[in-house]
Design a protein around this motif. Structure first.
Motif, PDB file in Angstrom:
ATOM      1  N   HIS A  59       0.842  -1.198   0.000  1.00 49.88           N
ATOM      2  CA  HIS A  59       0.000   0.000   0.000  1.00 49.88           C
ATOM      3  C   HIS A  59       0.876   1.245   0.000  1.00 49.88           C
ATOM      4  CE1 HIS A  59      -2.418   3.249   1.869  1.00 49.88           C
ATOM      5  NE2 HIS A  59      -3.405   2.706   1.151  1.00 49.88           N
ATOM      6  N   ASP A  60       1.981   1.160   0.731  1.00 54.35           N
ATOM      7  CA  ASP A  60       2.914   2.283   0.808  1.00 54.35           C
ATOM      8  C   ASP A  60       3.934   2.287  -0.325  1.00 54.35           C
ATOM      9  OD1 ASP A  60       1.674   3.023   3.169  1.00 54.35           O
ATOM     10  OD2 ASP A  60       3.068   1.885   4.421  1.00 54.35           O
ATOM     11  N   ASN A  61       4.090   1.161  -0.995  1.00 53.46           N
ATOM     12  CA  ASN A  61       5.057   1.045  -2.097  1.00 53.46           C
ATOM     13  C   ASN A  61       4.328   0.453  -3.299  1.00 53.46           C
ATOM     14  OD1 ASN A  61       7.954   1.409  -0.655  1.00 53.46           O
ATOM     15  ND2 ASN A  61       6.576   0.249   0.691  1.00 53.46           N
ATOM     16  N   ASN A  62       3.724   1.305  -4.091  1.00 52.15           N
ATOM     17  CA  ASN A  62       2.891   0.864  -5.209  1.00 52.15           C
ATOM     18  C   ASN A  62       3.733   0.136  -6.259  1.00 52.15           C
ATOM     19  OD1 ASN A  62       0.601   0.541  -6.764  1.00 52.15           O
ATOM     20  ND2 ASN A  62       0.925   2.483  -7.859  1.00 52.15           N
ATOM     21  N   CYS A  63       3.413  -1.134  -6.500  1.00 51.99           N
ATOM     22  CA  CYS A  63       4.151  -1.941  -7.472  1.00 51.99           C
ATOM     23  C   CYS A  63       3.147  -2.715  -8.332  1.00 51.99           C
ATOM     24  CB  CYS A  63       5.079  -2.933  -6.771  1.00 51.99           C
ATOM     25  SG  CYS A  63       6.331  -2.151  -5.731  1.00 51.99           S
ATOM     26  N   SER A  64       3.413  -2.774  -9.608  1.00 50.67           N
ATOM     27  CA  SER A  64       2.508  -3.474 -10.527  1.00 50.67           C
ATOM     28  C   SER A  64       2.995  -4.878 -10.875  1.00 50.67           C
ATOM     29  CB  SER A  64       2.357  -2.660 -11.820  1.00 50.67           C
ATOM     30  OG  SER A  64       3.632  -2.494 -12.454  1.00 50.67           O
ATOM     31  N   ASN A  65       4.200  -5.214 -10.439  1.00 52.53           N
ATOM     32  CA  ASN A  65       4.791  -6.503 -10.826  1.00 52.53           C
ATOM     33  C   ASN A  65       4.738  -7.516  -9.687  1.00 52.53           C
ATOM     34  OD1 ASN A  65       6.576  -4.887  -9.409  1.00 52.53           O
ATOM     35  ND2 ASN A  65       8.400  -5.656 -10.441  1.00 52.53           N
ATOM     36  N   ILE A  66       3.656  -7.497  -8.921  1.00 53.17           N
ATOM     37  CA  ILE A  66       3.503  -8.382  -7.767  1.00 53.17           C
ATOM     38  C   ILE A  66       2.339  -9.342  -7.995  1.00 53.17           C
ATOM     39  CG2 ILE A  66       3.186  -8.521  -5.271  1.00 53.17           C
ATOM     40  CD1 ILE A  66       5.704  -6.994  -6.154  1.00 53.17           C
ATOM     41  N   LYS A  67       2.580 -10.606  -7.733  1.00 52.82           N
ATOM     42  CA  LYS A  67       1.508 -11.600  -7.686  1.00 52.82           C
ATOM     43  C   LYS A  67       1.422 -12.108  -6.253  1.00 52.82           C
ATOM     44  CE  LYS A  67       1.806 -13.416 -12.423  1.00 52.82           C
ATOM     45  NZ  LYS A  67       2.150 -14.605 -13.243  1.00 52.82           N
ATOM     46  N   TYR A  68       0.232 -12.059  -5.701  1.00 49.86           N
ATOM     47  CA  TYR A  68       0.035 -12.536  -4.327  1.00 49.86           C
ATOM     48  C   TYR A  68      -0.968 -13.679  -4.351  1.00 49.86           C
ATOM     49  CZ  TYR A  68      -1.163 -12.697   0.615  1.00 49.86           C
ATOM     50  OH  TYR A  68      -1.380 -13.123   1.899  1.00 49.86           O
ATOM     51  N   ILE A  69      -0.556 -14.835  -3.859  1.00 50.89           N
ATOM     52  CA  ILE A  69      -1.410 -16.018  -3.817  1.00 50.89           C
ATOM     53  C   ILE A  69      -1.548 -16.449  -2.369  1.00 50.89           C
ATOM     54  CG2 ILE A  69      -1.677 -18.435  -4.549  1.00 50.89           C
ATOM     55  CD1 ILE A  69       0.761 -16.731  -6.583  1.00 50.89           C
ATOM     56  N   SER A  70      -2.762 -16.735  -1.941  1.00 53.21           N
ATOM     57  CA  SER A  70      -3.014 -17.221  -0.588  1.00 53.21           C
ATOM     58  C   SER A  70      -3.618 -18.617  -0.663  1.00 53.21           C
ATOM     59  CB  SER A  70      -3.972 -16.272   0.145  1.00 53.21           C
ATOM     60  OG  SER A  70      -4.155 -16.691   1.484  1.00 53.21           O
ATOM     61  N   GLN A  71      -3.128 -19.513   0.159  1.00 53.56           N
ATOM     62  CA  GLN A  71      -3.607 -20.887   0.143  1.00 53.56           C
ATOM     63  C   GLN A  71      -3.645 -21.423   1.570  1.00 53.56           C
ATOM     64  OE1 GLN A  71      -0.450 -22.758  -2.195  1.00 53.56           O
ATOM     65  NE2 GLN A  71       0.678 -23.302  -0.363  1.00 53.56           N
ATOM     66  N   LYS A  72      -4.308 -22.557   1.759  1.00 60.50           N
ATOM     67  CA  LYS A  72      -4.266 -23.211   3.061  1.00 60.50           C
ATOM     68  C   LYS A  72      -2.871 -23.803   3.248  1.00 60.50           C
ATOM     69  CE  LYS A  72      -5.945 -27.767   1.543  1.00 60.50           C
ATOM     70  NZ  LYS A  72      -6.983 -28.800   1.717  1.00 60.50           N
ATOM     71  N   ASN A  73      -2.506 -24.010   4.489  1.00 57.53           N
ATOM     72  CA  ASN A  73      -1.152 -24.478   4.796  1.00 57.53           C
ATOM     73  C   ASN A  73      -0.885 -25.857   4.201  1.00 57.53           C
ATOM     74  OD1 ASN A  73       0.673 -26.055   7.132  1.00 57.53           O
ATOM     75  ND2 ASN A  73       1.420 -24.066   6.478  1.00 57.53           N
ATOM     76  N   GLN A  74       0.180 -25.944   3.380  1.00 57.47           N
ATOM     77  CA  GLN A  74       0.535 -27.203   2.720  1.00 57.47           C
ATOM     78  C   GLN A  74       2.021 -27.525   2.791  1.00 57.47           C
ATOM     79  OE1 GLN A  74      -1.792 -28.056  -1.041  1.00 57.47           O
ATOM     80  NE2 GLN A  74      -2.151 -25.841  -0.926  1.00 57.47           N
ATOM     81  N   GLY A  75       2.807 -26.662   3.393  1.00 57.06           N
ATOM     82  CA  GLY A  75       4.244 -26.911   3.490  1.00 57.06           C
ATOM     83  C   GLY A  75       5.017 -26.160   2.427  1.00 57.06           C
ATOM     84  N   VAL A  76       6.309 -25.973   2.699  1.00 55.02           N
ATOM     85  CA  VAL A  76       7.118 -25.096   1.847  1.00 55.02           C
ATOM     86  C   VAL A  76       7.350 -25.669   0.456  1.00 55.02           C
ATOM     87  CG1 VAL A  76       9.353 -25.994   2.644  1.00 55.02           C
ATOM     88  CG2 VAL A  76       9.185 -23.635   1.817  1.00 55.02           C
TER      89      VAL A  76
END
Length: 337
Positions: A59-76
């Motif tokens: 929010h403080d550092n506007n970037c257009s090259n970011i993909k954010y994915i959220s998932q249930k915990n499955q391990g690294v």
């Protein structure tokens, strides 16, 4: 694998309950980031304030090259595979969510990637923040580097790499065509050791940058600080995987032997840390026997060959020592020493 995005490099960041450190990690990365870089953040079911910290940072550092994915915990391992599925860059790199990269991380690396000359670009890490590469203005004259060339079926230039056994995923940038369809072994820890050595065998040209560009934070929540019973099994799995590979790629046997020895010694060390002695189970004993049979023993130290040839004796002696030491400690405690 095609690249239609225009990104030169994708950085994959798996995140799980790292609210305390994630802002610092992202801030360090964005010091020298450019539009050539895509950042793929995969939140593996965090239950703390990790997501809020990520949202606040961007929010403080506007970037257009970011993909954010959220998932249930499955391990690294699965989390990194999800990152690979979403990454579109010509090259792929990994940063852990509690670590720091130097201010010139991208300034140094991106010029090395633009010509797609190298299959892997690697660099060093440090566990001391004060040793992180500081950088000066004339980058081209100060970066110490050397090339590793593999040609005509000669893999001996890889011997120093495999002898060092530094398979940290975060210190390597891979061309996506080298990775190909390979993925991290699901539900296994020490996934970098299972993954990285096999990528080197697919290379023709590697660049090694002799600078510490990455600060590896010693975190009490890391797997190296929290050994579980199955960790040694994962290490022996990596050894078993390399044995299968040698059986189908005999030309790489000598170099691969160094990885097998590294797995044996690392697995042995984990057993002692967790169990108190070298408590090989029957499956491990069989793995060690097979590993020695397919290895090039000419490059293994005789002491190590002996330990691999007679693991029952190795286990017996270490168990006896452990019981004696434990008995002595208990005796001293009872006597109030």
């Amino acid at each position: 694998m095609t690249n239609a995005s225009g990104y030169l490099l994708s950085i994959i960041i798996p995140v799980y309950n790292n609210a305390e450190f994630i802002t610092g990690t992202l801030a360090s990365m964005h010091q020298s980031i450019t539009e050539e870089v895509e950042v793929v953040i995969v939140n593996d079911g965090s239950t703390d304030l990790t997501e809020e910290r990520i949202n606040s940072f961007y929010h403080d550092n506007n970037c257009s090259n970011i993909k954010y994915i959220s998932q249930k915990n499955q391990g690294v391992a699965i989390t990194r595979n999800v990152g690979l599925a979403h990454a579109t860059g010509k090259y792929i790199g990994f940063i852990d969510s509690d670590d720091i990269v130097c201010q010139d991380y991208f300034s140094i690396l991106l010029p090395k990637l633009r010509d797609e000359k190298y299959d892997i670009v690697e660099f060093n890490l440090t566990r001391d923040m004060n040793n992180l590469y500081q950088g000066i203005s004339d980058m081209e004259t100060v970066v110490v580097q050397h090339e590793i060339i593999l040609a005509d079926g000669n893999y001996t230039p890889l011997l120093p790499t495999f002898r060092a056994g530094q398979w940290h995923l975060m210190t390597k940038i891979f061309h996506r065509d080298v990775i190909g369809s390979d993925r991290f072994e699901e539900h296994r820890r020490y996934e970098d050791m299972i993954f990285c050595p096999f990528q080197y065998f697919k290379c023709q040209k590697i660049l090694k940058i002799e600078h510490k560009l990455y600060y590896y934070r010693v975190n009490n929540n890391s797997i190296t600080e929290n050994i579980i019973d199955s960790d040694a099994d994962s290490i022996f799995f990596a050894m078993r995987k390399m044995c299968h590979y040698i059986n189908e790629n005999s030309a790489k046997r000598t170099v691969a032997t160094l990885m097998i020895v590294n797995c044996f010694l690392e697995g042995r060390k984990l057993l002692r840390k967790k169990k108190g002695y070298y408590r090989y189970n029957d499956s491990m004993l069989n793995d060690i026997k097979n590993a020695l049979e397919c290895s090039d023993t000419r490059i293994i130290k005789k002491k190590v060959v002996y330990k691999m040839k007679y693991p029952h004796i190795d286990r017996y002696i270490s168990e006896l020592r452990y019981k004696i030491v434990t008995a002595c400690k208990n005796l001293f405690l009872r006597k109030g020493f």
